[in-house]
Enzyme design. Sequence first.
Site: not given
Length: 396
Positions: A154, A327
């Site tokens: 990611n 995140c």
Amino acid sequence: MEKRTIYADNAATTAVSEEVLAAMLPYFRENFGNASSIYKLGRDAQKAVETAREKVAKAIGAEPREIYFTSCGSESDNWAIKGTAELMSAKGRKHIITSVFEHHAVLHTTEYLEKHGFEVTYVPVSDKGLIDPEDVRKAIRDDTALVTIMYANNEIGTIQPVDEIAAICHEKGVLFHTDAVQAVGHVDIDVHRQGIDMLSLSGHKIHAQKGIGALYVRKGIILPNLIHGGGQERGKRAGTENVPAIVGLGTAIEAATCNIAEKNAVITPRRNRLIDGILKLPYTRLNGDRDKRLPGNLNISIEGIEGESLLLMLDMNGICASSGSACTSGSLDPSHVLLSIGLKHEVAHGSMRLSIEDDITDEDIDYILEVIPRVVDHLRKMSPVWEKIVKGEKYE
């Protein structure tokens, strides 16, 4: 050059497309029925859910009965990993293999299991951000329950050799799960052909809304429930179906996977222009393999600056970028992904991720390449360590 707003953080989230929104809207008002109800409104909602399930399955080469809708990729990861752990522990298999640079939805789940009697092996990655399948082979033991390796990272976008890893797992009789949240819609996936036993995906990375995901579970694997309650999702995941979001996911994944090659032919050259342009700055490096990466991802470390300052100044110039995973963007710790490929803390702190799609224009690329050098020069002039870097002196 005129200031503009450029969104270059699609790995964090994407806008809901007009096509997806149009598909969702009727299920908020006119077709608002509960998909578990037996009257027509309910039956119509259930039909919409099953149509979306068929679309998700087709997009990744699965059968509709192998698709379970969840709230997000993190839930899917948790269900696959915890469910397999519970399933296999009854057979005395309490060993799990993953990598050091997984998304925290995986790493925090394996850490949780370590506190509950499981042993976890974290295989390393190369300085190019790639996992060696032989490291997975060497880590597999007689009591290994699961191997969980992400499809594409990611942060640095490197695409992992999941086909080879899956083949090794099958050879050893071990289940294989992959977090494909970043990969779906950007690479061709066929879970049956590739030997993938379980796969997690998320809607908001492919222009569906936030709060919807899916878990593919190969036929024959009976995972214990993660959520208990009603009989939704064939009794495997309780909770009234989020029909609008499910419909949106079906529409989004169909659109995202219908022309991958054509989209990538547009995105990749523009990504490469960005990479080459930014790397003209001294003391910069591309993080992750140049070729084995997602078409729209570039992650570059720029020495002598703080990544947060860079992002704020890019924002002031209308450019939305990231320092890594959204995140963990509130954390002051350097990225575990960048540390895992060998970067020093001070270099990892000065890293930037751009993630673009086919809507970015050549003019947008020109603007980004005009702004970044100017911002970097400004920040380096204020940096107390930049002069030491240029002189080759050590700095703390």
